[in-house]
Design a protein around this motif. Structure first.
Motif, PDB file in Angstrom:
ATOM      1  N   ALA A  74      50.691  43.596   5.841  1.00  0.00           N
ATOM      2  CA  ALA A  74      49.890  42.443   5.419  1.00  0.00           C
ATOM      3  C   ALA A  74      49.942  42.255   3.900  1.00  0.00           C
ATOM      4  O   ALA A  74      50.107  41.140   3.404  1.00  0.00           O
ATOM      5  CB  ALA A  74      48.445  42.598   5.892  1.00  0.00           C
ATOM      6  N   ALA A  75      49.793  43.339   3.150  1.00  0.00           N
ATOM      7  CA  ALA A  75      49.833  43.239   1.683  1.00  0.00           C
ATOM      8  C   ALA A  75      51.223  42.831   1.201  1.00  0.00           C
ATOM      9  O   ALA A  75      51.367  42.060   0.247  1.00  0.00           O
ATOM     10  CB  ALA A  75      49.423  44.566   1.051  1.00  0.00           C
ATOM     11  N   VAL A  76      52.247  43.349   1.845  1.00  0.00           N
ATOM     12  CA  VAL A  76      53.623  42.997   1.489  1.00  0.00           C
ATOM     13  C   VAL A  76      53.860  41.506   1.728  1.00  0.00           C
ATOM     14  O   VAL A  76      54.408  40.796   0.874  1.00  0.00           O
ATOM     15  CB  VAL A  76      54.611  43.855   2.305  1.00  0.00           C
ATOM     16  CG1 VAL A  76      56.039  43.389   2.076  1.00  0.00           C
ATOM     17  CG2 VAL A  76      54.470  45.332   1.948  1.00  0.00           C
ATOM     18  N   LEU A  77      53.430  41.020   2.874  1.00  0.00           N
ATOM     19  CA  LEU A  77      53.608  39.601   3.208  1.00  0.00           C
ATOM     20  C   LEU A  77      52.773  38.703   2.298  1.00  0.00           C
ATOM     21  O   LEU A  77      53.223  37.622   1.885  1.00  0.00           O
ATOM     22  CB  LEU A  77      53.238  39.370   4.673  1.00  0.00           C
ATOM     23  CG  LEU A  77      54.223  39.949   5.697  1.00  0.00           C
ATOM     24  CD1 LEU A  77      53.559  40.070   7.066  1.00  0.00           C
ATOM     25  CD2 LEU A  77      55.481  39.093   5.782  1.00  0.00           C
ATOM     26  N   ARG A  78      51.548  39.141   1.973  1.00  0.00           N
ATOM     27  CA  ARG A  78      50.703  38.338   1.068  1.00  0.00           C
ATOM     28  C   ARG A  78      51.355  38.193  -0.299  1.00  0.00           C
ATOM     29  O   ARG A  78      51.357  37.118  -0.896  1.00  0.00           O
ATOM     30  CB  ARG A  78      49.318  38.984   0.925  1.00  0.00           C
ATOM     31  CG  ARG A  78      48.328  38.620   1.993  1.00  0.00           C
ATOM     32  CD  ARG A  78      46.917  38.958   1.559  1.00  0.00           C
ATOM     33  NE  ARG A  78      46.756  40.344   1.182  1.00  0.00           N
ATOM     34  CZ  ARG A  78      46.377  41.323   2.003  1.00  0.00           C
ATOM     35  NH1 ARG A  78      46.123  41.046   3.262  1.00  0.00           N
ATOM     36  NH2 ARG A  78      46.237  42.562   1.570  1.00  0.00           N
ATOM     37  N   THR A  79      51.907  39.294  -0.798  1.00  0.00           N
ATOM     38  CA  THR A  79      52.562  39.244  -2.104  1.00  0.00           C
ATOM     39  C   THR A  79      53.773  38.325  -2.059  1.00  0.00           C
ATOM     40  O   THR A  79      54.004  37.524  -2.984  1.00  0.00           O
ATOM     41  CB  THR A  79      52.985  40.657  -2.537  1.00  0.00           C
ATOM     42  OG1 THR A  79      51.825  41.506  -2.577  1.00  0.00           O
ATOM     43  CG2 THR A  79      53.641  40.640  -3.908  1.00  0.00           C
ATOM     44  N   ALA A  80      54.536  38.424  -0.988  1.00  0.00           N
ATOM     45  CA  ALA A  80      55.702  37.549  -0.836  1.00  0.00           C
ATOM     46  C   ALA A  80      55.281  36.087  -0.753  1.00  0.00           C
ATOM     47  O   ALA A  80      55.940  35.203  -1.310  1.00  0.00           O
ATOM     48  CB  ALA A  80      56.491  37.951   0.408  1.00  0.00           C
ATOM     49  N   ARG A  81      54.181  35.835  -0.065  1.00  0.00           N
ATOM     50  CA  ARG A  81      53.683  34.457   0.044  1.00  0.00           C
ATOM     51  C   ARG A  81      53.249  33.932  -1.322  1.00  0.00           C
ATOM     52  O   ARG A  81      53.502  32.753  -1.648  1.00  0.00           O
ATOM     53  CB  ARG A  81      52.514  34.409   1.025  1.00  0.00           C
ATOM     54  CG  ARG A  81      51.877  33.033   1.209  1.00  0.00           C
ATOM     55  CD  ARG A  81      52.868  32.006   1.693  1.00  0.00           C
ATOM     56  NE  ARG A  81      52.237  30.721   1.981  1.00  0.00           N
ATOM     57  CZ  ARG A  81      52.888  29.561   1.979  1.00  0.00           C
ATOM     58  NH1 ARG A  81      54.189  29.516   1.707  1.00  0.00           N
ATOM     59  NH2 ARG A  81      52.246  28.440   2.247  1.00  0.00           N
ATOM     60  N   ARG A  82      52.637  34.769  -2.141  1.00  0.00           N
ATOM     61  CA  ARG A  82      52.258  34.354  -3.487  1.00  0.00           C
ATOM     62  C   ARG A  82      53.498  33.960  -4.292  1.00  0.00           C
ATOM     63  O   ARG A  82      53.508  32.941  -4.991  1.00  0.00           O
ATOM     64  CB  ARG A  82      51.507  35.480  -4.198  1.00  0.00           C
ATOM     65  CG  ARG A  82      50.117  35.746  -3.635  1.00  0.00           C
ATOM     66  CD  ARG A  82      49.532  37.042  -4.198  1.00  0.00           C
ATOM     67  NE  ARG A  82      49.327  36.981  -5.648  1.00  0.00           N
ATOM     68  CZ  ARG A  82      49.039  38.044  -6.394  1.00  0.00           C
ATOM     69  NH1 ARG A  82      48.935  39.237  -5.830  1.00  0.00           N
ATOM     70  NH2 ARG A  82      48.849  37.907  -7.690  1.00  0.00           N
ATOM     71  N   LEU A  83      54.550  34.775  -4.178  1.00  0.00           N
ATOM     72  CA  LEU A  83      55.791  34.467  -4.885  1.00  0.00           C
ATOM     73  C   LEU A  83      56.415  33.172  -4.367  1.00  0.00           C
ATOM     74  O   LEU A  83      56.931  32.360  -5.143  1.00  0.00           O
ATOM     75  CB  LEU A  83      56.783  35.629  -4.729  1.00  0.00           C
ATOM     76  CG  LEU A  83      56.437  36.907  -5.484  1.00  0.00           C
ATOM     77  CD1 LEU A  83      57.394  38.026  -5.106  1.00  0.00           C
ATOM     78  CD2 LEU A  83      56.466  36.674  -6.994  1.00  0.00           C
ATOM     79  N   GLU A  84      56.357  32.982  -3.068  1.00  0.00           N
ATOM     80  CA  GLU A  84      56.898  31.773  -2.460  1.00  0.00           C
ATOM     81  C   GLU A  84      56.181  30.525  -2.976  1.00  0.00           C
ATOM     82  O   GLU A  84      56.815  29.510  -3.304  1.00  0.00           O
ATOM     83  CB  GLU A  84      56.750  31.892  -0.944  1.00  0.00           C
ATOM     84  CG  GLU A  84      57.483  30.858  -0.132  1.00  0.00           C
ATOM     85  CD  GLU A  84      57.360  31.146   1.354  1.00  0.00           C
ATOM     86  OE1 GLU A  84      58.384  31.326   2.014  1.00  0.00           O
ATOM     87  OE2 GLU A  84      56.208  31.206   1.853  1.00  0.00           O
ATOM     88  N   LEU A  85      54.864  30.588  -3.069  1.00  0.00           N
ATOM     89  CA  LEU A  85      54.093  29.443  -3.562  1.00  0.00           C
ATOM     90  C   LEU A  85      54.385  29.171  -5.035  1.00  0.00           C
ATOM     91  O   LEU A  85      54.506  28.007  -5.451  1.00  0.00           O
ATOM     92  CB  LEU A  85      52.599  29.696  -3.350  1.00  0.00           C
ATOM     93  CG  LEU A  85      52.121  29.704  -1.897  1.00  0.00           C
ATOM     94  CD1 LEU A  85      50.672  30.157  -1.812  1.00  0.00           C
ATOM     95  CD2 LEU A  85      52.287  28.315  -1.269  1.00  0.00           C
ATOM     96  N   ILE A  86      54.509  30.233  -5.820  1.00  0.00           N
ATOM     97  CA  ILE A  86      54.847  30.067  -7.244  1.00  0.00           C
ATOM     98  C   ILE A  86      56.219  29.429  -7.383  1.00  0.00           C
ATOM     99  O   ILE A  86      56.425  28.505  -8.185  1.00  0.00           O
ATOM    100  CB  ILE A  86      54.802  31.433  -7.964  1.00  0.00           C
ATOM    101  CG1 ILE A  86      53.358  31.952  -8.023  1.00  0.00           C
ATOM    102  CG2 ILE A  86      55.403  31.330  -9.368  1.00  0.00           C
ATOM    103  CD1 ILE A  86      53.255  33.405  -8.429  1.00  0.00           C
ATOM    104  N   ARG A  87      57.170  29.913  -6.592  1.00  0.00           N
ATOM    105  CA  ARG A  87      58.519  29.342  -6.617  1.00  0.00           C
ATOM    106  C   ARG A  87      58.513  27.868  -6.223  1.00  0.00           C
ATOM    107  O   ARG A  87      59.126  27.030  -6.884  1.00  0.00           O
ATOM    108  CB  ARG A  87      59.401  30.140  -5.655  1.00  0.00           C
ATOM    109  CG  ARG A  87      60.843  29.642  -5.552  1.00  0.00           C
ATOM    110  CD  ARG A  87      61.457  30.105  -4.241  1.00  0.00           C
ATOM    111  NE  ARG A  87      60.858  29.432  -3.099  1.00  0.00           N
ATOM    112  CZ  ARG A  87      60.911  29.904  -1.846  1.00  0.00           C
ATOM    113  NH1 ARG A  87      61.511  31.051  -1.590  1.00  0.00           N
ATOM    114  NH2 ARG A  87      60.355  29.220  -0.855  1.00  0.00           N
ATOM    115  N   ASP A  88      57.823  27.541  -5.152  1.00  0.00           N
ATOM    116  CA  ASP A  88      57.800  26.158  -4.673  1.00  0.00           C
ATOM    117  C   ASP A  88      57.109  25.232  -5.665  1.00  0.00           C
ATOM    118  O   ASP A  88      57.516  24.079  -5.842  1.00  0.00           O
ATOM    119  CB  ASP A  88      57.105  26.086  -3.307  1.00  0.00           C
ATOM    120  CG  ASP A  88      57.927  26.748  -2.216  1.00  0.00           C
ATOM    121  OD1 ASP A  88      59.111  27.053  -2.470  1.00  0.00           O
ATOM    122  OD2 ASP A  88      57.385  26.982  -1.120  1.00  0.00           O
ATOM    123  N   ASP A  89      56.050  25.722  -6.319  1.00  0.00           N
ATOM    124  CA  ASP A  89      55.387  24.916  -7.349  1.00  0.00           C
ATOM    125  C   ASP A  89      56.340  24.610  -8.499  1.00  0.00           C
ATOM    126  O   ASP A  89      56.380  23.489  -9.023  1.00  0.00           O
ATOM    127  CB  ASP A  89      54.153  25.644  -7.879  1.00  0.00           C
ATOM    128  CG  ASP A  89      52.987  25.600  -6.905  1.00  0.00           C
ATOM    129  OD1 ASP A  89      53.045  24.797  -5.954  1.00  0.00           O
ATOM    130  OD2 ASP A  89      52.030  26.379  -7.086  1.00  0.00           O
TER     131      ASP A  89
END
Length: 465
Positions: free
Chosen positions: A435-450
């Motif tokens: 869960a923590a690994v996926l959450r961190t990846a999701r944060r990076l994904e949102l930063i990238r998409d922004d």
């Protein structure tokens, strides 16, 4: 993507038949050599009414599909057919997913570029002259080229994370035991893991939640409770991130540094390059030894071996490690390194939630390019093995430590090189804390998409194009 496609099918905007026909057509006409076999019956298959009903998926050719031969990219398997689906395949089918075929892979998972398969190498979806990464090359290429939105792969020392990074998709290796290995042809049984490829973290989280869980048919399957990974992505978090500094190509270093800065990551000095080197060398010792044991069932004929050159060499190395070199203590030293690595990582992860680092020293290389073992990738065990080291050693340098310790890890695309090739950032977490690994990846994904959606970035992209 998978969840969006499933929702469109439920709303009646797409039909299962049309989606299946399109996926089968694209798989058959693709120039990537991503598929070992395409199942024509996928277009008239009755599917359960589950959350992925009608979504086409692909399965690495070392994972069993009922009544089909999982060749693992090798002639050695022969015409044997699986009596049942692998555990992970069965879970996806129960959810309504439509398995359209098996994907190309390095022979028995031995390789990191997708070039050792006996039916020919897989090609990179953005540049046919480049390697897509291995061993789960076909699954990564199939998802990256949008033939399917989801695919299963297996990761022994980096075989999901590396092709995910090179092809620009999300690739998740779960904690060892989180997903049953039943139905996976063995390479290194103590590190083999079944995982997923997807085009988004949300899709990957959902698919992982489906295939994870205890299996009475697998003695290594964990009974740890499986959380709802998808819902946990949106939970506000203060996950602590630490970045590991290593010597890699400038473009790779720049992308990972950007990710580290975006997450305000601390620097982790407790895991040195020497630690990573020794883990990679120990992994290759253990993997070769276990490969020799696991593949003995195929009765290697030394005058006419059924294996390709890479598998033959690694099996021979394993035989030497368990035979004449057993007295030198290399295998025992590798076992000790594994124990020390687990203890060291437990200690480091007691003060942070996830670690972040590159997936590989370089972006996707040209096909048939020589594999260079850099100074960073050499270590004490590596020197002992000398020329016996697999040529892909350098590509496993940054991924093997997580496999050796059985920790969850993934690659999430975060940027590109100056030449336009994808760069993945690797996130590693505590055992059973996907869960923590996926959450961190999701944060990076949102930063990238922004960043990609900003007006300035749109101008730059149009100018570059």
């Amino acid at each position: 993507m998978a969840l969006a496609l499933a929702a469109a099918i439920r709303r009646g905007e797409r039909t299962c038949l049309a989606v299946a026909e399109e996926a089968v057509r694209r798989a058959r006409t693709s120039k990537l050599n991503a598929f070992a076999r395409v199942d024509a019956t996928a277009t008239n298959r009755k599917l359960p009414d589950g959350p992925l009903r009608g979504v086409p998926v692909a399965v690495k050719d070392s994972i069993c599909i009922k009544d089909e031969t999982p060749t693992a990219g090798s002639r050695a398997v022969g015409s044997w057919k699986a009596r049942e689906d692998a555990f992970a395949v069965a879970r996806l089918r129960e959810a309504g997913a439509n398995v359209i075929g098996s994907t190309n892979c390095d022979e028995f998972g031995m390789g990191s570029t997708g070039e050792t398969c006996q039916r020919g190498f897989t090609r990179h979806p953005l540049d046919l002259r480049r390697a897509p990464g291995g061993s789960s090359s076909g699954s990564a290429a199939a998802v990256a080229s949008s033939i399917v939105p989801l695919a299963l792969g297996s990761d022994t020392g980096g075989s999901i994370r590396l092709p995910a990074a090179w092809c620009g998709v999300v690739g998740v290796k779960p904690t060892y035991g989180r997903v049953s290995r039943r139905g996976l042809l063995a390479y290194c049984s103590s590190t083999d893991c079944v995982g997923v490829f997807a085009r988004s973290v949300e899709d990957a989280a959902f698919a992982l939640g489906l295939i994870a869980g205890h299996d009475d048919g697998d003695a290594t399957s964990s009974q740890e409770c499986v959380p709802d990974y998808l819902s946990m992505l949106s939970i506000p978090t203060n996950d602590r991130v630490a970045s590991i500094n290593v010597e890699v190509d400038d473009d790779i270093e720049s992308v990972v540094a950007g990710a580290s800065n975006a997450l305000k990551a601390d620097q982790c000095d407790a895991l040195s390059p020497q630690f990573l080197r020794d883990c990679a060398a120990a992994y290759h010792v253990l993997a070769a030894a276990e490969a020799h044991s696991n593949l003995a069932r195929y009765h290697v004929n030394h005058e006419n071996p059924p294996f390709g050159a890479e598998v033959t060499r690694r099996v021979a190395l394993g035989k030497r490690l368990l035979g004449e070199r057993h007295a030198e203590g290399l295998y025992e030293r590798a076992v000790d390194v594994r124990a020390q690595a687990r203890a060291r990582l437990d200690d480091v992860l007691s003060s942070v939630d996830v670690l972040m680092l590159p997936v590989a020293p370089t972006a996707a290389p040209k096909l048939n390019a020589p594999s260079v073992i850099t100074k960073e990738a050499r270590g004490s065990l590596a020197r002992d093995l000398r020329d016996d080291l697999p040529r892909d050693y350098a590509n496993d340098f940054l991924t093997a430590f997580a496999s050796l310790a059985g920790l969850p890890a993934l690659s999430v695309p975060f940027g590109r090189t100056s030449g336009g090739l994808p760069v993945g950032v690797q996130v590693v977490g505590k055992a059973f804390d996907e869960a923590a690994v996926l959450r961190t990846a999701r944060r990076l994904e949102l930063i990238r998409d922004d960043a990609l959606s900003s007006p300035a970035r749109r101008v730059l992209l149009s100018e570059d194009d």
